[in-house]
Design an enzyme around this catalytic site. Structure first.
Site, PDB file in Angstrom:
ATOM      1  N   LYS A 143       0.841  -1.211   0.000  1.00  0.00           N
ATOM      2  CA  LYS A 143       0.000   0.000   0.000  1.00  0.00           C
ATOM      3  C   LYS A 143       0.872   1.255   0.000  1.00  0.00           C
ATOM      4  O   LYS A 143       0.598   2.215  -0.721  1.00  0.00           O
ATOM      5  CB  LYS A 143      -0.953  -0.025   1.206  1.00  0.00           C
ATOM      6  CG  LYS A 143      -2.111  -1.001   1.015  1.00  0.00           C
ATOM      7  CD  LYS A 143      -2.897  -1.315   2.267  1.00  0.00           C
ATOM      8  CE  LYS A 143      -3.900  -2.438   1.968  1.00  0.00           C
ATOM      9  NZ  LYS A 143      -4.619  -2.927   3.139  1.00  0.00           N
ATOM     10  N   GLN A 152      -5.070  -1.580   9.285  1.00  0.00           N
ATOM     11  CA  GLN A 152      -4.935  -2.911   8.695  1.00  0.00           C
ATOM     12  C   GLN A 152      -5.538  -3.970   9.620  1.00  0.00           C
ATOM     13  O   GLN A 152      -5.261  -3.999  10.817  1.00  0.00           O
ATOM     14  CB  GLN A 152      -3.440  -3.209   8.438  1.00  0.00           C
ATOM     15  CG  GLN A 152      -3.165  -4.483   7.674  1.00  0.00           C
ATOM     16  CD  GLN A 152      -3.700  -4.488   6.243  1.00  0.00           C
ATOM     17  OE1 GLN A 152      -3.821  -3.449   5.600  1.00  0.00           O
ATOM     18  NE2 GLN A 152      -4.050  -5.655   5.753  1.00  0.00           N
ATOM     19  N   ASP A 183     -11.572   2.407   3.394  1.00  0.00           N
ATOM     20  CA  ASP A 183     -11.902   0.979   3.276  1.00  0.00           C
ATOM     21  C   ASP A 183     -13.409   0.778   3.089  1.00  0.00           C
ATOM     22  O   ASP A 183     -13.848  -0.296   2.683  1.00  0.00           O
ATOM     23  CB  ASP A 183     -11.516   0.250   4.576  1.00  0.00           C
ATOM     24  CG  ASP A 183     -10.138  -0.379   4.529  1.00  0.00           C
ATOM     25  OD1 ASP A 183      -9.749  -0.860   3.460  1.00  0.00           O
ATOM     26  OD2 ASP A 183      -9.458  -0.400   5.578  1.00  0.00           O
TER      27      ASP A 183
HETATM   28  N1  GUN Z   1      -7.009  -6.956   5.734  1.00  0.00           N
HETATM   29  C1  GUN Z   1      -7.244  -7.703   4.635  1.00  0.00           C
HETATM   30  N2  GUN Z   1      -7.818  -6.966   3.666  1.00  0.00           N
HETATM   31  C2  GUN Z   1      -7.963  -5.727   4.167  1.00  0.00           C
HETATM   32  C3  GUN Z   1      -8.486  -4.519   3.634  1.00  0.00           C
HETATM   33  O1  GUN Z   1      -8.958  -4.433   2.495  1.00  0.00           O
HETATM   34  N3  GUN Z   1      -8.420  -3.445   4.470  1.00  0.00           N
HETATM   35  C4  GUN Z   1      -7.935  -3.501   5.730  1.00  0.00           C
HETATM   36  N4  GUN Z   1      -7.960  -2.406   6.469  1.00  0.00           N
HETATM   37  N5  GUN Z   1      -7.453  -4.612   6.247  1.00  0.00           N
HETATM   38  C5  GUN Z   1      -7.465  -5.718   5.470  1.00  0.00           C
END
Ligand code: GUN
Length: 285
Positions: free
Chosen positions: A52, A96, A119
């Site tokens: 990211k 996350q 998200d």
């Molecule tokens: N963990 C796995 N996929 C995601 C996601 O799309 N966003 C976040 N914040 N955590 C994750």
């Protein structure tokens, strides 16, 4: 011969657009900033967060990482979220998941300002998606829709089957297919006749988290198969929820793992963060 839906290609296109718009915003004196919060030492989360950050740098965003120790308390995490909610340089906040067991994920997600919730996990944004009036879509289902669009696959009037009912993928995925006029069935671990239901799907989305769960007998000839899974097979090799080798010749179009849905998720996160920055700066889409 089936079409291989190339997530790398589609995601590169999305990211290039985001980069171009970010550059245009910069010329107007507007920056785009994403804060990524990671708690503890989950190795998969570390890889996702690194990817990211890399994507942010590529499209010209400011990215800030907050790597907190495993023993972080709920209050410390909430305080950080609150600080970021009020931080003018930060347009998007991503915590996350999964969080360490002692932390309350739901409360943390709800603490993120809906305006910065890139998200789209916050209940306000989930509710907006439900009524079809949203600013942000959750990155993975939105990435799937973008791939379908790019390959001229229209869910309208199609039998769409989603395997998995998570808040992150299955449920919003079903909603987005419904918005595009698909006839949608959600299957899960308690579904009876799962194989038969899948075998009737024109568009089959596998988001169940079990390596090679979808076998060729579960797929209709000419179906579109989207694999959201990210697992390790018996040899430790990365694989999806679909038995790709045996399903690919039956499907009209199929996403590989890796190189399918995965790259789309990050591209859509970039798109959401850009949109957050525009909204927060009163810039029209
Ligand atoms: N963990 C796995 N996929 C995601 C996601 O799309 N966003 C976040 N914040 N955590 C994750």
């Amino acid at each position: 011969m089936s079409r291989i839906i190339d997530g790398k290609l589609v995601s590169a296109k999305v990211r290039a657009n985001v980069a171009k718009e970010t550059e245009e915003l910069k010329e107007k004196g507007v920056s785009v900033g994403l804060a990524v919060v990671i708690v503890g030492n989950d190795p998969a989360s570390r890889v996702y967060v690194n990817n990211k950050k890399k994507a942010c740098a590529e499209v010209g965003f400011i990215s800030r990482e907050y790597a907190l120790p495993e023993e972080t308390t709920q209050q410390e995490l909430l305080d950080l979220v609150n600080e970021l909610n009020n931080d003018k340089e930060i347009n998007g906040i991503l915590v996350q998941l999964p969080l360490p067991k002692h932390l309350d994920e739901k409360q943390v997600i709800e603490a993120i300002s809906p305006l910065k919730d890139v998200d789209a996990f916050n209940a306000v944004n989930v509710g907006k998606i439900m009524i079809g009036d949203y600013d942000f879509l959750p990155c993975t289902p939105a990435g799937v829709m973008e791939m379908l669009k790019e390959y001229d696959i229209d869910p309208k009037s199609k039998n769409c089957v989603v395997i998995g009912r998570s808040n992150i993928v299955g449920k919003p995925m079903a909603m987005l297919l419904l918005h595009k006029h698909g006839t949608v069935t959600i299957c899960h671990s308690r579904t009876v006749n799962l194989k038969e239901i899948c075998a009737k799907a024109d568009i089959l989305v596998a988001a169940i988290g079990k390596a090679k769960f979808v076998t060729a007998d579960m797929v209709k000839e000419g179906a579109v198969v989207i694999d959201v899974g990210m697992n390790r097979d018996e040899n430790g090799k990365l694989c999806g929820d679909v038995d790709f080798e045996n399903v690919k010749d039956k499907a009209e179009a199929i996403t590989p793992v890796p190189g399918g849905v995965g790259p789309m998720t990050i591209a859509m996160l970039m798109k959401n963060t850009l949109k957050a920055a525009k909204l927060q700066n009163g810039i029209e889409e």
